[in-house]
Design an enzyme around this catalytic site. Sequence first.
Site, mmCIF file in Angstrom:
data_model
loop_
_atom_site.group_PDB
_atom_site.id
_atom_site.type_symbol
_atom_site.label_atom_id
_atom_site.label_comp_id
_atom_site.label_asym_id
_atom_site.label_seq_id
_atom_site.Cartn_x
_atom_site.Cartn_y
_atom_site.Cartn_z
ATOM 1 N N GLN A 129 0.957 -1.392 -0.216
ATOM 2 C CA GLN A 129 -0.237 0.787 0.588
ATOM 3 C C GLN A 129 0.982 0.999 0.364
ATOM 4 O O GLN A 129 0.672 2.001 -0.529
ATOM 5 C CB GLN A 129 -0.843 -0.410 1.436
ATOM 6 N N HIS A 168 -8.716 -0.333 2.362
ATOM 7 C CA HIS A 168 -9.004 -2.552 2.299
ATOM 8 C C HIS A 168 -8.677 -1.930 3.822
ATOM 9 O O HIS A 168 -7.864 -1.978 5.083
ATOM 10 C CB HIS A 168 -7.825 -2.359 1.292
ATOM 11 N N ASP A 202 -6.568 -6.442 -5.748
ATOM 12 C CA ASP A 202 -5.901 -5.542 -7.050
ATOM 13 C C ASP A 202 -6.050 -6.107 -7.836
ATOM 14 O O ASP A 202 -6.021 -4.994 -8.973
ATOM 15 C CB ASP A 202 -4.711 -4.992 -6.698
#
Lengths: 427, 427
Positions: A255, A323, A356
């Site tokens: 991330q 997320h 993703d």
Amino acid sequence: MNVYTHPQPEDWAALCARPTATYEDLVPLVRQIFDDVAYDGDRALDHYTQKFDGVELSEIAVQPDAFAAAELRVPKDLKAAIALAKDNITRFHQAQTTKRVQVETQPGVWCWQEKRPIQKVGLYIPGGSAPLFSTILMLAVPAVLAGCEEIVLCSPPNSEGQLPDVVLYTAALCGIKKVYKVGGVQAIAAMTLGTTQIPKVYKLFGPGNQYVTVAKQWATRYQTAIDMPAGPSELLVVADSSVPPAYVAADLLSQAEHGPDSQVILVTTDAACVPPIQQAIDEQLEKLPRKDVAKKAIENSKIIVFESDAAAIDFINQYGPEHYIICSLKEDEYIDNIQNAGSVFIGKYTPESAGDYASGTNHTLPTNGYAKQYSGVNLDSFLKQMTFQKIDAQGMKTIGPAIELMADAEGLQAHKNAVTVRLNDLA
Amino acid sequence: MNVYTHPQPEDWAALCARPTATYEDLVPLVRQIFDDVAYDGDRALDHYTQKFDGVELSEIAVQPDAFAAAELRVPKDLKAAIALAKDNITRFHQAQTTKRVQVETQPGVWCWQEKRPIQKVGLYIPGGSAPLFSTILMLAVPAVLAGCEEIVLCSPPNSEGQLPDVVLYTAALCGIKKVYKVGGVQAIAAMTLGTTQIPKVYKLFGPGNQYVTVAKQWATRYQTAIDMPAGPSELLVVADSSVPPAYVAADLLSQAEHGPDSQVILVTTDAACVPPIQQAIDEQLEKLPRKDVAKKAIENSKIIVFESDAAAIDFINQYGPEHYIICSLKEDEYIDNIQNAGSVFIGKYTPESAGDYASGTNHTLPTNGYAKQYSGVNLDSFLKQMTFQKIDAQGMKTIGPAIELMADAEGLQAHKNAVTVRLNDLA
């Protein structure tokens, strides 16, 4: 990463804060570009493409032969990977199809609800440092499944005035033919207002930088809908010592590499798991090509140790992460009590990367706490619900008097009269 | 009503135009009120209630005994009518419940989608000339069915500083306890920002005048979602000589009485049906208590005669009416081909009033052409969709290599590494 131990609830709001929005600062430029595109159409697009992308294009629209040429240049193994991802995304989004809901609420009163596709949609695919073809899958697959008639895709050209091969390949694979080499605010303005070349759409989808984000919000002034307001991407991991620290570290870093403003948070009730995770982060960080970006994001990130799982869950619901990874022995507790999250990843073999790219779920998700009231992109994002009703003479006799009374009590005599003229004939 | 015969497609945009929005004009006042409520909280509410509603309140919150007292004063037959409407609305919205969607997209890759309630919602019920208790049913019934934890209702006090009995009765009947006597922009600001007395909510619902509409749009700057942008109410009727002209006239007038800016359109391919409908309008108009309002709306309204049903349907889809009544021998054609409408009323015994009050469908619908991309309020409006995924070792081995390839092609090495650290352990 900054470690916070047993923070009190009154301090949570500060821990939940995201980077300050800069909406007001960006409005003047966004307004200017919209006004120019409204006035000058495609000429304004050319102007801004030269200015911001540094290229002069002979043609904004991607021509049919360009798709075919791009396909030849995409490696076979990447094609196979994209095919696998597309299959899974198709399967999961197709399963979201709902049937017409029909109820005879009273004898002779039939009410039903049907979904019909939004006829014209616009997909924005960011360019910049990387060709985000995965976002094409996430937006085009459900748009096609929903039956949208006109699907327009805009993405900024690179310094050669082209779109990356894999972007063209993926668009064509999904059946998208209207692809335009326009990016940034000018792309959003074009799809909102319409130009000679680029069709006006009813709803805009897709991520983007802060300019695109403000442009999408600006677009809502022109009767265009948007998928959701967006902000920098976020990940919150709840973990304990039961999971290898390297996995948690890798997830946090995946991330962090998005940008220096990415939000990365580790929540735990198990203080002992923190030092090994921090060590693993330091080790992995050094090997990353985007380590400068990731380092900045990690420096701003937070490790929060809570006294109890109940407090941790309350905090997570207040934060509302885009997320949310659960790597904890108390997995069920953390799943069952989550109220606000975009997408939830459960167990040690479920990294965010899976969602993703390839597991089947959508990666276009609400950020900045918007998981409290927005859904991520899904099949329904491309449909609207319409209601229908048909009433026969018997039904009118059954519910008519109630309508008359209620309309009268609201002081709306013409509403009442629409029933009365019918009931008089049926008396 | 102005009659247009066989208009050419290039003239349709003008025929579809709604009254000009006054967003920019109203922003300064809306901004001022939001700022004051942010700074002064409940004191600002008292100030604006005095200023706009002309009353000084000792208490903003409706007290428990007020609900009980109101119940005693609502007539029995009106209570029975409300009960019938509530039953039908409950039945139709409950039927909209969807099950969790679960797919094993690959062996060992489980993806599912669940809906969870939006925890805090705010319902705005306009006051003014009429007590709109029907809107409470339309918003509170699905909010309660969805499981929203905190439901806040605001409505402006009358000149005695009270809410009408039937408003309090209906709120209590729906189980709403947090009712506040605040209206207009200040009510929207209070639910958006929160004050000592009024809780901050995540999503705002409900109709209102142009100030409330702009206030709701302004609220979206503060991380609040709204049900939909709103505008004056609209009705489009497609009719022919097969239906009694008095029915069509009554339906058109029921919409016209809402306000002088209401949009009323009659579409037909049967020019012969026009004169009798016009005559019936003139006759009925004279008897309406709100005839001055209705007259103005009717004067601005349009009768459009098309050469073919295909052209009529194209026009209707371009217009995207909030309410769409079909009273035509070619009923099926007009149902099957409608793409953009809020709610559809079929056949001569199905006036719009039925859906406004009691049939079971929702009356909070997209206006101003927003039916092209927005749904009316429904059960899902109070829920958000979340996705979940769980992958086991086998699943990771199956999809992991594809994720690595795609992340690599997008230049996101940390995304790839989150998979690689796991695949290395599984090798």
